[in-house]
Design an enzyme around this catalytic site. Structure first.
Site, PDB file in Angstrom:
ATOM      1  N   GLU A   1       0.859  -1.189   0.000  1.00  0.00           N
ATOM      2  CA  GLU A   1       0.000   0.000   0.000  1.00  0.00           C
ATOM      3  C   GLU A   1       0.889   1.230   0.000  1.00  0.00           C
ATOM      4  OE1 GLU A   1      -2.731   0.447   3.252  1.00  0.00           O
ATOM      5  OE2 GLU A   1      -4.064  -1.100   2.481  1.00  0.00           O
TER       6      GLU A   1
ATOM      7  N   HIS B   1       0.397   1.408  18.121  1.00  0.00           N
ATOM      8  CA  HIS B   1      -0.874   0.772  17.758  1.00  0.00           C
ATOM      9  C   HIS B   1      -1.764   0.466  18.945  1.00  0.00           C
ATOM     10  CE1 HIS B   1       0.763   0.769  13.824  1.00  0.00           C
ATOM     11  NE2 HIS B   1       1.773  -0.003  14.183  1.00  0.00           N
TER      12      HIS B   1
ATOM     13  N   ARG C   1     -15.926  -6.914  15.654  1.00  0.00           N
ATOM     14  CA  ARG C   1     -16.193  -7.138  17.078  1.00  0.00           C
ATOM     15  C   ARG C   1     -16.711  -5.852  17.722  1.00  0.00           C
ATOM     16  NH1 ARG C   1     -10.641  -5.981  16.632  1.00  0.00           N
ATOM     17  NH2 ARG C   1     -10.166  -3.998  17.653  1.00  0.00           N
TER      18      ARG C   1
HETATM   19  C1  MV4 Z   1      -1.324   2.680   7.052  1.00  0.00           C
HETATM   20  C2  MV4 Z   1      -0.707   3.884   7.414  1.00  0.00           C
HETATM   21  C3  MV4 Z   1      -0.315   4.723   6.404  1.00  0.00           C
HETATM   22  N1  MV4 Z   1      -0.503   4.382   5.123  1.00  0.00           N
HETATM   23  N2  MV4 Z   1      -1.490   2.393   5.750  1.00  0.00           N
HETATM   24  C4  MV4 Z   1      -1.519   0.791  11.388  1.00  0.00           C
HETATM   25  C5  MV4 Z   1      -2.430  -0.232  11.956  1.00  0.00           C
HETATM   26  C6  MV4 Z   1      -3.168  -0.828  10.817  1.00  0.00           C
HETATM   27  N3  MV4 Z   1      -4.575  -0.838  11.147  1.00  0.00           N
HETATM   28  C7  MV4 Z   1      -2.884   0.033   9.642  1.00  0.00           C
HETATM   29  N4  MV4 Z   1      -1.960   1.051  10.082  1.00  0.00           N
HETATM   30  C8  MV4 Z   1      -1.538   2.036   9.254  1.00  0.00           C
HETATM   31  N5  MV4 Z   1      -1.719   1.798   7.948  1.00  0.00           N
HETATM   32  C9  MV4 Z   1      -1.092   3.231   4.832  1.00  0.00           C
HETATM   33  N6  MV4 Z   1      -1.251   2.898   3.563  1.00  0.00           N
HETATM   34  C10 MV4 Z   1      -0.539   4.168   8.751  1.00  0.00           C
HETATM   35  C11 MV4 Z   1      -0.947   3.232   9.688  1.00  0.00           C
HETATM   36  C12 MV4 Z   1      -0.735   3.602  11.044  1.00  0.00           C
HETATM   37  C13 MV4 Z   1      -1.797   3.801  11.925  1.00  0.00           C
HETATM   38  C14 MV4 Z   1      -3.118   3.627  11.554  1.00  0.00           C
HETATM   39  C15 MV4 Z   1      -4.139   3.830  12.440  1.00  0.00           C
HETATM   40  C16 MV4 Z   1      -3.859   4.226  13.740  1.00  0.00           C
HETATM   41  C17 MV4 Z   1      -2.579   4.401  14.129  1.00  0.00           C
HETATM   42  C18 MV4 Z   1      -1.526   4.183  13.235  1.00  0.00           C
HETATM   43  C19 MV4 Z   1      -0.211   4.365  13.664  1.00  0.00           C
HETATM   44  C20 MV4 Z   1       0.817   4.150  12.800  1.00  0.00           C
HETATM   45  C21 MV4 Z   1       0.556   3.748  11.488  1.00  0.00           C
END
Ligand code: MV4
Length: 498
Positions: A199, A234, A291
């Site tokens: 991604e 996270h 959930r």
């Molecule tokens: C991402 C992102 C930036 N770009 N995807 C982290 C947990 C998982 N649910 C997906 N996550 C992320 N995916 C793309 N393409 C940044 C994160 C991310 C994040 C997302 C939600 C809440 C906190 C986060 C902390 C760091 C990175």
């Protein structure tokens, strides 16, 4: 309608589910490990059964034993709470095969959304916006070829992952082959599934999620969004609803996308669709959590909808009592997770006995907790002790009310995140609603407050006196017919056994 629910969980969420059942006239069955035998949910449930020793592998994760207890106790259904077995499609199927009702989504929907590659394919068909990435599981050489079209920086994510596990950032093309190899190995080791996908990395993004409710008759509604950007590795720390950056138009759009995603997955029950919001407020599907979530109370406080009760009603075959138009967002709610962790020491988990406990109350304050005075906080489970939720007419009012409640909250014996939350409520950037997922790294320092030694000594002496008095108070209150009698007696017994 359901008559008796086995709650396959512990702590605050077990207590939360009992409350929902209680208001609907449904009996409850608690299960507990040896470490949890005195927990409030065990005392409050209609019946309770021992699972085994403290480790979850010998207690809360024993699938056959849980089902055996459910059948033996006369339960007709199982609520998994969050964590533990909540997103285990195999367990959901076991429950159904035993002739019990699973209070959650269909196992097929859990399985589908648990596979992040299939989840992307499914919601893409429903025209839900996706972050540009690789379309499906492909061999490394194809992924390398696609990567140049996606552009850098990008993320390698595990198909079986989610919540950040097995995620890898890649900033330049020459690092990709190595990242793919290590990500696959890690995913294989962690999930027994080495599939990965790519991604484009969104930077400075916010994490905004939509709560949905779907009944078994094809009705799906959304309950607005939650802003969950304040997190550390996270682990969410603060959530709020609504989000400071979502207006009515965006809420409608994201809500409709979440409903479409749920519909495409054949979803039933409560669920959450996670989105990333970029700096221009474009939103993209991230994943779906199949959930009940930890942070569901903030949505309850601003919509008035009792999400747990709706889950129970849906599982009982009822139709949703609300239309989308009937759902109104009113006021502002914030949740602070009170964890047994030391914010002054890198959020190191803290264990020990809760030697002092005074929980805030008052206008606009809600505390969902599963702890008790004299409880031993052990290293066997997650560190969540309680959730402190404030609600106000406006965001500033909710923040000031939260600060007041945090100041009232007294919890001694273990380190907690209360000082962290107080600092956050006083943080000008937080107050301005300028949130993103890097907030803690970029804008926040937790410094030790230097308290003079004589003040610390005075505080310790005062705590000892207060502790002695409150212990005596418990012993004095044993005589009446109150339901607390058993509580006091058991505590006294514990002390004698020590
Ligand atoms: C991402 C992102 C930036 N770009 N995807 C982290 C947990 C998982 N649910 C997906 N996550 C992320 N995916 C793309 N393409 C940044 C994160 C991310 C994040 C997302 C939600 C809440 C906190 C986060 C902390 C760091 C990175």
């Amino acid at each position: 309608m359901l008559k008796k629910v086995l709650i396959a969980n512990r702590g605050e969420i077990a207590m939360r589910i009992i409350r929902g059942c209680s208001e609907l006239g449904i009996d409850t069955v608690a299960v507990y490990s040896d470490a949890d035998r005195l927990m409030p949910n065990v005392r409050r449930a209609s019946a309770s059964y021992r699972l085994g020793p403290p480790p979850v592998s010998e207690s809360y994760l024993l699938r056959d034993k849980l089902i055996e207890i459910a059948l033996h106790s006369g339960a007709d259904s199982v609520h998994p709470g969050y964590g533990l077995l909540a997103e285990n499609a195999g367990f959901a199927q076991n429950v159904i095969d035993a002739g019990l009702t699973w209070i959650g989504p269909p196992p097929e929907a859990i399985r589908l959304m648990g596979d992040k590659v299939k989840a992307r394919e499914t919601v893409a068909k429903a025209n839900v916006p996706l972050i540009p990435g690789s379309p499906k599981d492909l061999p490394n050489d194809s992924l390398v070829a696609i990567a140049s079209n996606i552009g850098y920086p990008l993320l390698v994510k595990a198909a079986a992952g989610g919540g950040g596990t097995g995620m890898r950032a890649v900033y330049k093309p020459e690092d990709l082959p190595e990242a793919l190899r290590t990500a696959r190995n890690e995913a294989q080791a962690a999930f027994g599934d080495g599939r990965v996908y790519l991604e484009k990395m969104l930077e400075g993004a916010r994490h905004v999620e939509i709560q949905i409710l779907a009944d078994s008759h094809g009705n799906i509604i959304h309950l607005g969004e939650r802003e969950c950007s304040i997190q550390r590795r996270h682990q969410k720390l603060i959530e709020e609803s609504p989000s400071p950056t979502v207006d009515d138009t965006l809420r409608d759009k994201m809500g409709r996308a979440a409903i479409d995603a749920a519909s495409a997955a054949g979803y039933v029950s409560a669920g959450t669709v996670e989105f990333l919001l970029d700096r221009d407020n474009n939103f993209y599907f991230l994943e779906m959590n199949t959930r009940l979530q930890v942070e569901h109370p903030v949505t309850e406080m601003v919509t008035g909808v009792d999400i747990v009760k709706e889950m129970l009603r849906i599982a009982g075959g009822r139709t949703l009592p609300y239309s989308q138009e009937a759902v109104q967002i009113k006021g502002w709610a914030i949740e602070c997770r009170i964890l047994a962790e030391d914010p002054y020491n890198n959020f190191m988990p803290s264990i020990g006995k809760i030697t002092g406990l005074s929980v805030p109350t008052g206008h606009g304050i809600r505390v969902d907790s599963g702890i008790y005075f004299n409880m031993e906080v052990t290293p066997y489970y997650d560190s969540l002790l309680a959730k402190l939720i404030s609600v106000g007419e406006t965001r500033p009012e909710a923040i000031l009310r939260m600060r007041r409640a945090l100041e009232e909250f007294r919890l001694s014996g273990v380190k907690t995140t209360i000082p962290f939350h107080l600092k956050m409520m006083n943080h000008t950037r937080f107050q301005a609603g300028q949130l993103d997922t890097r907030f803690l790294e970029n804008h926040f320092v937790m410094e030790e407050t230097h308290q003079p030694t004589h003040l610390r000594a005075a505080a310790i002496a005062a705590t000892l006196v207060a502790h002695r008095r409150s212990s005596e108070a418990i012993l004095l209150h044993q005589s009446g017919p109150s339901p607390w009698r058993l509580y006091g007696r058991r505590e006294a017994l514990d002390r004698r056994l020590r």
